[in-house]
Design a protein around this motif. Sequence first.
Motif, PDB file in Angstrom:
ATOM      1  N   ALA A  60      63.044  83.788   4.986  1.00 16.29           N
ATOM      2  CA  ALA A  60      62.603  84.424   6.235  1.00 16.29           C
ATOM      3  C   ALA A  60      62.264  83.380   7.291  1.00 16.29           C
ATOM      4  O   ALA A  60      62.605  83.532   8.470  1.00 16.29           O
ATOM      5  CB  ALA A  60      61.391  85.310   5.961  1.00 16.29           C
ATOM      6  N   GLU A  61      61.616  82.317   6.867  1.00 17.54           N
ATOM      7  CA  GLU A  61      61.180  81.260   7.783  1.00 17.54           C
ATOM      8  C   GLU A  61      62.354  80.571   8.457  1.00 17.54           C
ATOM      9  O   GLU A  61      62.268  80.145   9.616  1.00 17.54           O
ATOM     10  CB  GLU A  61      60.348  80.243   6.997  1.00 17.54           C
ATOM     11  N   ARG A  62      63.463  80.469   7.737  1.00 11.32           N
ATOM     12  CA  ARG A  62      64.636  79.778   8.276  1.00 11.32           C
ATOM     13  C   ARG A  62      65.537  80.701   9.089  1.00 11.32           C
ATOM     14  O   ARG A  62      66.691  80.375   9.359  1.00 11.32           O
ATOM     15  CB  ARG A  62      65.418  79.117   7.145  1.00 11.32           C
ATOM     16  N   GLY A  63      65.006  81.860   9.455  1.00 12.67           N
ATOM     17  CA  GLY A  63      65.719  82.706  10.407  1.00 12.67           C
ATOM     18  C   GLY A  63      66.469  83.884   9.839  1.00 12.67           C
ATOM     19  O   GLY A  63      67.182  84.567  10.572  1.00 12.67           O
ATOM     20  N   ARG A  64      66.314  84.183   8.529  1.00 13.22           N
ATOM     21  CA  ARG A  64      67.014  85.327   7.962  1.00 13.22           C
ATOM     22  C   ARG A  64      66.054  86.284   7.250  1.00 13.22           C
ATOM     23  O   ARG A  64      66.239  86.612   6.074  1.00 13.22           O
ATOM     24  CB  ARG A  64      68.099  84.858   6.994  1.00 13.22           C
ATOM     25  N   PRO A  65      65.020  86.770   7.955  1.00 10.75           N
ATOM     26  CA  PRO A  65      64.101  87.728   7.318  1.00 10.75           C
ATOM     27  C   PRO A  65      64.791  89.020   6.919  1.00 10.75           C
ATOM     28  O   PRO A  65      64.320  89.727   6.027  1.00 10.75           O
ATOM     29  CB  PRO A  65      63.043  87.963   8.404  1.00 10.75           C
ATOM     30  N   ASP A  66      65.909  89.332   7.569  1.00 15.24           N
ATOM     31  CA  ASP A  66      66.639  90.563   7.250  1.00 15.24           C
ATOM     32  C   ASP A  66      67.151  90.574   5.813  1.00 15.24           C
ATOM     33  O   ASP A  66      67.334  91.641   5.218  1.00 15.24           O
ATOM     34  CB  ASP A  66      67.820  90.741   8.208  1.00 15.24           C
ATOM     35  N   LEU A  67      67.373  89.395   5.240  1.00 12.31           N
ATOM     36  CA  LEU A  67      67.918  89.319   3.887  1.00 12.31           C
ATOM     37  C   LEU A  67      66.879  89.619   2.809  1.00 12.31           C
ATOM     38  O   LEU A  67      67.235  89.939   1.676  1.00 12.31           O
ATOM     39  CB  LEU A  67      68.517  87.929   3.635  1.00 12.31           C
ATOM     40  N   VAL A  68      65.595  89.509   3.160  1.00  8.04           N
ATOM     41  CA  VAL A  68      64.539  89.691   2.152  1.00  8.04           C
ATOM     42  C   VAL A  68      63.471  90.694   2.598  1.00  8.04           C
ATOM     43  O   VAL A  68      62.422  90.812   1.966  1.00  8.04           O
ATOM     44  CB  VAL A  68      63.866  88.334   1.822  1.00  8.04           C
ATOM     45  N   LYS A  69      63.740  91.438   3.655  1.00  9.92           N
ATOM     46  CA  LYS A  69      62.711  92.336   4.202  1.00  9.92           C
ATOM     47  C   LYS A  69      62.343  93.475   3.254  1.00  9.92           C
ATOM     48  O   LYS A  69      61.255  94.058   3.376  1.00  9.92           O
ATOM     49  CB  LYS A  69      63.165  92.897   5.547  1.00  9.92           C
ATOM     50  N   LYS A  70      63.219  93.797   2.306  1.00 11.03           N
ATOM     51  CA  LYS A  70      62.919  94.887   1.378  1.00 11.03           C
ATOM     52  C   LYS A  70      61.719  94.579   0.490  1.00 11.03           C
ATOM     53  O   LYS A  70      61.149  95.481  -0.120  1.00 11.03           O
ATOM     54  CB  LYS A  70      64.145  95.182   0.507  1.00 11.03           C
ATOM     55  N   ILE A  71      61.356  93.321   0.430  1.00 19.05           N
ATOM     56  CA  ILE A  71      60.254  92.927  -0.444  1.00 19.05           C
ATOM     57  C   ILE A  71      58.901  93.071   0.256  1.00 19.05           C
ATOM     58  O   ILE A  71      57.842  92.933  -0.383  1.00 19.05           O
ATOM     59  CB  ILE A  71      60.459  91.462  -0.916  1.00 19.05           C
ATOM     60  N   ILE A  72      58.896  93.357   1.551  1.00 24.05           N
ATOM     61  CA  ILE A  72      57.642  93.410   2.315  1.00 24.05           C
ATOM     62  C   ILE A  72      56.607  94.359   1.706  1.00 24.05           C
ATOM     63  O   ILE A  72      55.426  93.992   1.597  1.00 24.05           O
ATOM     64  CB  ILE A  72      57.927  93.763   3.795  1.00 24.05           C
ATOM     65  N   PRO A  73      56.965  95.583   1.285  1.00 22.97           N
ATOM     66  CA  PRO A  73      55.946  96.466   0.689  1.00 22.97           C
ATOM     67  C   PRO A  73      55.226  95.834  -0.500  1.00 22.97           C
ATOM     68  O   PRO A  73      54.018  96.047  -0.685  1.00 22.97           O
ATOM     69  CB  PRO A  73      56.756  97.696   0.265  1.00 22.97           C
ATOM     70  N   ALA A  74      55.941  95.054  -1.288  1.00 23.89           N
ATOM     71  CA  ALA A  74      55.317  94.406  -2.448  1.00 23.89           C
ATOM     72  C   ALA A  74      54.297  93.362  -2.015  1.00 23.89           C
ATOM     73  O   ALA A  74      53.303  93.118  -2.718  1.00 23.89           O
ATOM     74  CB  ALA A  74      56.384  93.763  -3.328  1.00 23.89           C
ATOM     75  N   LEU A  75      54.508  92.754  -0.854  1.00 20.02           N
ATOM     76  CA  LEU A  75      53.585  91.724  -0.370  1.00 20.02           C
ATOM     77  C   LEU A  75      52.204  92.301  -0.098  1.00 20.02           C
ATOM     78  O   LEU A  75      51.186  91.624  -0.276  1.00 20.02           O
ATOM     79  CB  LEU A  75      54.142  91.072   0.903  1.00 20.02           C
ATOM     80  N   TYR A  76      52.155  93.562   0.342  1.00 21.56           N
ATOM     81  CA  TYR A  76      50.871  94.206   0.629  1.00 21.56           C
ATOM     82  C   TYR A  76      50.027  94.348  -0.644  1.00 21.56           C
ATOM     83  O   TYR A  76      48.799  94.332  -0.587  1.00 21.56           O
ATOM     84  CB  TYR A  76      51.100  95.577   1.264  1.00 21.56           C
ATOM     85  N   LYS A  77      50.694  94.495  -1.776  1.00 20.93           N
ATOM     86  CA  LYS A  77      49.971  94.582  -3.048  1.00 20.93           C
ATOM     87  C   LYS A  77      49.607  93.191  -3.564  1.00 20.93           C
ATOM     88  O   LYS A  77      48.499  92.959  -4.047  1.00 20.93           O
ATOM     89  CB  LYS A  77      50.830  95.314  -4.085  1.00 20.93           C
ATOM     90  N   LEU A  78      50.537  92.272  -3.429  1.00 17.49           N
ATOM     91  CA  LEU A  78      50.331  90.939  -3.989  1.00 17.49           C
ATOM     92  C   LEU A  78      49.297  90.128  -3.220  1.00 17.49           C
ATOM     93  O   LEU A  78      48.720  89.183  -3.760  1.00 17.49           O
ATOM     94  CB  LEU A  78      51.665  90.185  -4.024  1.00 17.49           C
ATOM     95  N   VAL A  79      49.039  90.491  -1.967  1.00 19.82           N
ATOM     96  CA  VAL A  79      48.061  89.741  -1.180  1.00 19.82           C
ATOM     97  C   VAL A  79      46.635  89.973  -1.693  1.00 19.82           C
ATOM     98  O   VAL A  79      45.702  89.251  -1.316  1.00 19.82           O
ATOM     99  CB  VAL A  79      48.183  90.109   0.321  1.00 19.82           C
ATOM    100  N   THR A  80      46.471  90.956  -2.570  1.00 21.86           N
ATOM    101  CA  THR A  80      45.157  91.197  -3.190  1.00 21.86           C
ATOM    102  C   THR A  80      45.174  90.855  -4.685  1.00 21.86           C
ATOM    103  O   THR A  80      44.259  91.231  -5.414  1.00 21.86           O
ATOM    104  CB  THR A  80      44.744  92.669  -3.011  1.00 21.86           C
ATOM    105  N   ASP A  81      46.202  90.157  -5.126  1.00 16.68           N
ATOM    106  CA  ASP A  81      46.340  89.799  -6.542  1.00 16.68           C
ATOM    107  C   ASP A  81      45.159  88.941  -7.001  1.00 16.68           C
ATOM    108  O   ASP A  81      44.598  88.156  -6.222  1.00 16.68           O
ATOM    109  CB  ASP A  81      47.654  89.040  -6.749  1.00 16.68           C
ATOM    110  N   GLU A  82      44.799  89.071  -8.257  1.00 14.29           N
ATOM    111  CA  GLU A  82      43.664  88.303  -8.783  1.00 14.29           C
ATOM    112  C   GLU A  82      43.973  86.815  -8.906  1.00 14.29           C
ATOM    113  O   GLU A  82      43.065  85.980  -8.963  1.00 14.29           O
ATOM    114  CB  GLU A  82      43.245  88.857 -10.144  1.00 14.29           C
ATOM    115  N   ASP A  83      45.250  86.465  -8.945  1.00 15.32           N
ATOM    116  CA  ASP A  83      45.661  85.062  -9.021  1.00 15.32           C
ATOM    117  C   ASP A  83      45.647  84.469  -7.607  1.00 15.32           C
ATOM    118  O   ASP A  83      46.404  84.911  -6.739  1.00 15.32           O
ATOM    119  CB  ASP A  83      47.062  84.963  -9.621  1.00 15.32           C
ATOM    120  N   PRO A  84      44.809  83.470  -7.336  1.00 18.59           N
ATOM    121  CA  PRO A  84      44.726  82.896  -5.987  1.00 18.59           C
ATOM    122  C   PRO A  84      46.070  82.384  -5.463  1.00 18.59           C
ATOM    123  O   PRO A  84      46.372  82.537  -4.277  1.00 18.59           O
ATOM    124  CB  PRO A  84      43.731  81.743  -6.156  1.00 18.59           C
ATOM    125  N   SER A  85      46.868  81.801  -6.349  1.00 19.49           N
ATOM    126  CA  SER A  85      48.159  81.259  -5.919  1.00 19.49           C
ATOM    127  C   SER A  85      49.096  82.368  -5.449  1.00 19.49           C
ATOM    128  O   SER A  85      49.831  82.202  -4.472  1.00 19.49           O
ATOM    129  CB  SER A  85      48.805  80.476  -7.062  1.00 19.49           C
TER     130      SER A  85
END
Length: 368
Positions: free
Chosen positions: A285-310
Amino acid sequence: MYLLIQKIPMKVPVAYIPKCPFCGEPIEPPKEVPSARILEFPRNVCKNCGAVYVYDATGHNLGAAYVEALVFACDDDWDLAWQLLPEEDYLEGRIEHYDGVTHKVIQGNFYQERYIRGVLLFIKLQEDIQEVTNEGVKKKISSLTYSSTPKRSPRFSKKLVEELVKENNLEELVNLAKEDTRVVTALQRLLYSGDEQLRWRAIKALGEVSKVIVKFKPSIVTKFLRNIIYARSDSAASSWGAIGATAEIISNNPEIYKNFIPPFVSFLIDQDSRKEVLWGIGRVAERGRPDLVKKIIPALYKLVTDEDPSIRGHAAWCLGIFKEKPAKPLLEDLLEDQHVIQIFIDGDLKKKTISELARRAIHQIKDA
């Protein structure tokens, strides 16, 4: 006492130029396909009778090779291909023990200290069908190039590659890769290093090197990616930096290797690979092709509260790259999170608190 030793001549494997199984004329070597899919085989056309053939170097993907040969013979018309009947609409042929390096058929399993298991699969359409597809097939073949001999340089050594990676000397690594394609293998070895900084610098280097090698020897990069995908599918295989390297190669060559993204993203379900997959998603996404991985965005909302800090740190970083405004409240909840993680950003491995990554993401969203 004398020992009588009978000298038995060594049996040298017979090697000969392959001939079309339909017309008996010598055929040219298969040509490489630069825009690689997970499975995509070198191919060519018999100049005499128009039979199409593809090359499976391993001999283990014959089903996929057969389908690809049939579809290509139909000028990539899948609908036509599935309507055809074997024997009635087309004939099949096969040449085993084909060596793609020398373009010869070997009588035996070994040749020049290499195990030979390549197979050429042939499809010859009936004349009335071939008349419809032949022009398109020949046009596609004319745009492809023959596989080139791997480049070798007296300067190359594994030690030199490792030193250049430690120095983060990407320019010299790229120059060396232009002279010797073994740089890819040497960099791959560093992905298993216990030194995390060295590992991540090797990942970055593979991305840069791939942009060069894919121009004259794409099969090397494609094979590298395939091996990672196949190995990671085996739960017993350790990926280490391989997942990150896959992402970096894809992000540097998105149009060529975008078909590798779905299997790559699927590794997100594996806890051990999750951090590197998230990093890879962010890089693409950072290199200019967020369209190729945008389907993963919903999962990011869950993972941002993951118990693993990393995990939550990398997810926060990704949300900033995607400029996800609805994620701002979740990111604000992380502003007091002082857990420290290591993340490869801005060209190097750095220690960042979750708070710093969340603040960075919020700024990216505000600037959108």
